[in-house]
Enzyme design. Structure first.
Site, short mmCIF file in Angstrom:
data_model
loop_
_atom_site.label_atom_id
_atom_site.label_comp_id
_atom_site.label_asym_id
_atom_site.label_seq_id
_atom_site.Cartn_x
_atom_site.Cartn_y
_atom_site.Cartn_z
N HIS A 94 0.83 -1.21 0.00
CA HIS A 94 0.00 0.00 0.00
C HIS A 94 0.86 1.26 0.00
CE1 HIS A 94 1.07 -0.52 4.23
NE2 HIS A 94 0.76 0.76 4.43
N ASP A 96 0.44 5.13 1.74
CA ASP A 96 -0.32 5.63 2.87
C ASP A 96 -1.42 6.61 2.45
OD1 ASP A 96 1.05 4.22 4.85
OD2 ASP A 96 2.59 5.76 5.05
N ARG A 261 6.32 7.21 14.20
CA ARG A 261 6.26 7.70 12.83
C ARG A 261 5.81 9.16 12.79
NH1 ARG A 261 2.25 4.56 9.05
NH2 ARG A 261 0.72 5.93 10.05
#
Length: 274
Positions: A94, A96, A261
């Site tokens: 994927h 984001d 993150r």
């Protein structure tokens, strides 16, 4: 002196000669950005920094992106703390938040705690995924748009016990249509821009055409020659360009894995309108 050491031919480089505990000079930021655009994902080893240093480093490259959903909305740091990651959504290829009106430009992920074995992350080069399609299929993809929808990701999260309100989230982020082929604002290169987590259909095609073509495009990025795999260590940071990459968090552990993150949006001069 900042140096880049490629990990594979097509994607990924380890960076040496920089200390992320200290503010960066403008010329250092420029050097890192150029290397980042060239290698797509940068790996910084042995950078034992705190959350504030992490944030300040990230803000050299873009403006703060507030993730679509996280437990602590007051903090710019998104903590990924997992022991049972299978099926959480990270364990499929994927990019984001492609369901957002302006998807984030990039992410800076820092390793804080690891299981005794496992927990690697892989990235794929979607420039190459586009460039290795046949010219005829490239021309078709150049003309297509695809629908991106948060619903699939949210249903997985809810099934894993996360207390999200699906209707509220769907109202906040309705499905959005965007090009199947994305042109990078800074490099001018084209990248394939569909992914398994959020892309639900190719607009304007029949159901049968979607059943044939969309899985082919999504699975095309799984070729190993487009990829790099990182074995984390505490103090490792990865900084990736979300525009021409996809990533996959390997869900092969049952011990605690904790990552911090920061996600950033492009500065106005680097936005491509995807």
């Amino acid at each position: 002196m900042i140096e880049f050491h490629p990990v594979t031919k097509h994607i990924g480089a380890e960076v040496t000669g920089v200390d992320l505990r200290k503010p960066l000079a403008p010329e250092e930021v420029a050097t890192l950005r150029e290397g980042w655009l060239r290698h797509l994902v940068l790996f910084f080893r042995d950078q034992h920094i705190d959350d504030d240093q992490h944030l300040q480093f990230a803000l050299n490259f873009g403006t703060l992106n507030h993730p679509a959903f996280k437990k602590d909305s007051s903090s710019p740091i998104h903590v990924l703390d997992q022991t049972d990651p299978k099926g959480e959504g990270g364990d499929e290829w994927h990019s984001d938040n492609t369901f957002e009106p302006t998807p984030p430009m990039g992410s800076l992920l820092r390793c804080v705690q690891l299981p005794s074995v496992g927990g690697d992350t892989c990235w794929a080069n979607t420039y190459l995924a586009y460039e290795t399609l046949s010219p005829s299929l490239q021309r078709l993809c150049d003309e297509l748009t695809a629908v991106h929808d948060i619903t699939m990701s949210m249903k997985k999260a809810i099934s894993k016990g996360h207390p999200f309100d699906l209707e509220e989230i769907q109202a906040k982020w309705p499905p959005i249509e965007r090009p199947v082929v994305r042109t990078h604002a800074e490099t001018g290169r084209k990248a394939l821009f569909v992914n398994r987590a959020s892309t639900t259909r190719l607009a304007g095609l029949t159901d049968r055409e979607n059943e044939a073509l969309l899985p082919l495009l999504i699975d095309h990025i799984r070729s190993p020659e487009y990829q790099v795999r990182l074995r984390w260590r505490p103090g490792t940071m990865a900084f990736w360009d979300n525009r021409p990459t996809q990533h996959y968090a390997v869900a092969d552990y049952t011990e605690r894995r904790r990552m911090h993150r920061v996600t950033v949006n492009a500065f106005p001069e680097h936005q491509d309108g995807a």
